[in-house]
Design an enzyme around this catalytic site. Sequence first.
Site, PDB file in Angstrom:
ATOM      1  CG  ASP A 199      -3.704  -2.709  -4.333  1.00  9.97           C
ATOM      2  OD1 ASP A 199      -3.345  -2.671  -5.526  1.00  9.97           O
ATOM      3  OD2 ASP A 199      -3.998  -1.695  -3.687  1.00  9.97           O
ATOM      4  CG  HIS A 200      -4.895  -5.215 -10.051  1.00  8.34           C
ATOM      5  ND1 HIS A 200      -5.845  -4.310  -9.709  1.00  8.34           N
ATOM      6  CD2 HIS A 200      -4.386  -4.787 -11.224  1.00  8.34           C
ATOM      7  CE1 HIS A 200      -5.918  -3.375 -10.637  1.00  8.34           C
ATOM      8  NE2 HIS A 200      -5.049  -3.632 -11.581  1.00  8.34           N
ATOM      9  CG  HIS A 262      -4.766   0.330  -7.429  1.00  4.43           C
ATOM     10  ND1 HIS A 262      -4.891  -0.910  -6.871  1.00  4.43           N
ATOM     11  CD2 HIS A 262      -5.819   0.462  -8.274  1.00  4.43           C
ATOM     12  CE1 HIS A 262      -5.973  -1.498  -7.361  1.00  4.43           C
ATOM     13  NE2 HIS A 262      -6.550  -0.682  -8.214  1.00  4.43           N
TER      14      HIS A 262
HETATM   15  C1  BG6 Z   1      -9.072  -0.984 -10.868  1.00  2.00           C
HETATM   16  C2  BG6 Z   1     -10.007   0.182 -10.947  1.00  2.00           C
HETATM   17  O1  BG6 Z   1      -8.793  -1.312  -9.537  1.00  2.00           O
HETATM   18  O2  BG6 Z   1      -7.858  -0.669 -11.536  1.00  2.00           O
HETATM   19  C3  BG6 Z   1     -10.270   0.567 -12.385  1.00  2.00           C
HETATM   20  O3  BG6 Z   1     -11.238  -0.149 -10.317  1.00  2.00           O
HETATM   21  C4  BG6 Z   1      -8.961   0.810 -13.098  1.00  2.00           C
HETATM   22  O4  BG6 Z   1     -11.086   1.730 -12.467  1.00  2.00           O
HETATM   23  C5  BG6 Z   1      -8.023  -0.368 -12.900  1.00  2.00           C
HETATM   24  O5  BG6 Z   1      -9.242   0.987 -14.474  1.00  2.00           O
HETATM   25  C6  BG6 Z   1      -6.658  -0.069 -13.466  1.00  2.00           C
HETATM   26  O6  BG6 Z   1      -5.895  -1.239 -13.442  1.00  2.00           O
HETATM   27  P1  BG6 Z   1      -4.739  -1.481 -14.503  1.00  2.00           P
HETATM   28  O7  BG6 Z   1      -4.109  -2.737 -14.059  1.00  2.00           O
HETATM   29  O8  BG6 Z   1      -5.410  -1.572 -15.835  1.00  2.00           O
HETATM   30  O9  BG6 Z   1      -3.853  -0.285 -14.420  1.00  2.00           O
END
Ligand code: BG6
Length: 512
Positions: A199-200, A262
Site C-alpha cells: 500500500d504505497h 490508503h
Molecule cells: C492509487 C490510486 O492507489 O493512488 C489512484 O489507484 C490515485 O487513483 C493514487 O491517484 C494516489 O496516489 P498519490 O501517491 O499520488 O497520492
Amino acid sequence: MTETDNPLIAGLGGDLIPQPCTVVIFGGAGDLTRRKLLPALYNLALDGVLPAQFAVVAYALDSLDDGAFREFARKGIEKYSRRPLEQEDWAPFAERLYYQQGSFDDDDAIAALKARLHGIEAELGLNGNRMFYFAVPPTFITTCARAISESGLVADPELGTPWTRVVIEKPIGRDLQSARAINDDLQAHLAESQIYRIDHYLGKETVQNILVMRFGNAIFEPLWNAKHIDHVQITVSEAEGVGTRAGYYETAGALRDMVQNHILQLLSLVAMEPPWSMDPDVIRDARLDVLRALRPITPENIDANVVRAQYASGFYQGTDVPGYRRENGVAADSTVETYVALRVFLDNWRWAGVPFYIRTGKALPKRASEIAVHFKSVPHVLFNTDEQHPLEPNVLALRIQPDEGLSLRIASKLPGPRVRIYPVKMDFRYGNTFGDQAPEAYERLLLDVMAGDATLFMRRDAVEASWAWIQPILDAWQSKKARWLPEYPAGTWGPIESERMITDHDRDWRVL
Ligand code: BG6
C-alpha cells in the site's frame, strides 16, 4: 559509512539490512516498472543502500533483449527519477539489469526464466534470495503465483536462506469475496510470511512520521483520545480527473480505489494503540485492531454517514474539464463515484464518540492530503465567553502531501493594550528542515522487502478486515441501483451533501 550507520536503511522495525537478492519483475516492461520500480531502484543505488550483490530480471511478453530493456529503463529513469540520471552512476546500475521474454502461464517460458536466473545468479555470486514483484494487472496475480510455485521457484519459507518474497500490488479484489479468493489462491502457493502486499501510502515519509510523532514525543499522546479530541478529518484530494485510467476506475470508484486501502491505513495509524514493540506483526496487529473497531455501516445509518458523488463538467486552473461521464472510456450512464465522504466511528475506549470525517475525490480544486486532529474547545470562561465569536479550537494538521509537514493552530494574544485573541500557526515544513528530496514511497518499500521487514505491508487479515467494513456500503449502493449520483462541478470541493454531513454537526471541512 557502513550499512548499519546509513540512516536510510535503519528500518522502522529496527536496523534491518537489505540482503543480496535478485529482483524478478513480472510485467517488467510495463508502466509501473518504468515509472516507479526502476526509478526507485536507481535512487537506492545512488544512496548506496542496495546490497552489493544484486540483479534485476524483468520478465514480460514484449520482445526485448537485455540491451533494449536497459534502454527502456534509462528512459524511464530519465523521465521519472527524482534525481537526474548521471552516466557514471548509471553504467554500474545498468549492468545489473536483465530481461527475459515470456508469458506468465507458459510452463516452458517459466522454466527458461528459472534457468536464466540460475545463470545470472551463478555469474554474480548471488545466493538465490529472490524478490518477485508482480507488476501485473490484478487478474494475473494468481497466475503468476502459481507459475513460480509450480516451477519450483519458491523457496521453503522455513529455511531462512535463500528466501523468496513476493510483492503484490493493489487492488486485492474488488469486494470481500474476491479479496478472500485471491488471498486463498496466494496462500495455496506461498506462505503468508512470503507475501508483501503493497500500500504505497504506508511508504510515504509523512505517513511513517505519524507514528514517530505520536510515540516519539511526550506532548501528543496524553491528549490523543476522546477526552480531548473533538473530531479528526482525513482528506485525500486529487486535482486530476480519471485521466487514462477509466478502464480500471469504472470497476472501482473512490471507495474501493482510495478508502478501502490508503485511507483506512491512515486512519489505523492515527487511531492505533501504542504497539508494545517495533516488531512488524505487533505494529500490524495494532493497526488491525483499529479496523476491527470500526462501527459497521448499516442500511439504516448509511445515508447519514456516507456521501458519494461524481464530477460534472467544470474548470480547473482556467481550463474546461469534462464531466466524468464524458471522459474517454467512461460509460455515458456510469454511476461510479469519483468522490466519497464518510463519517466513521471507532467503538473502542479511546475513541468513543469521536467522529472521523473522511473525504477523497478526483477533480477537486487541488492535490492535498492531510490528517487534521481537531481538539475540543476551551471552556466558556475567561477568553472564550463571547458566544458569537468563540475561540477557534486547536488543530494539529499533518500534511501528507504536498508541502509535507505539520502545523499546530493555537490561540495567541494580538500585540497591544487590549486582550484580543488571534489563531496563529506553528508550522514545521519538511522541505525547509530536511530539504526537498524525501525518498519516494517505493524506495522505502523495496528496501524493506529486501530487508524482510513487513511492517509497512498489508497482512491478509487487515486487507479482509477493511473489505469486510466496506462491503455493506457496496451492498447498499448496489441494492439502490441509482441511475445518477449527486454531482459536483470539477474543480470544486465536492457536493453539497458532503457539506451537510459535517455542518449538521456544527463542524466544517477544513479549507485546504
Ligand atoms: C492509487 C490510486 O492507489 O493512488 C489512484 O489507484 C490515485 O487513483 C493514487 O491517484 C494516489 O496516489 P498519490 O501517491 O499520488 O497520492
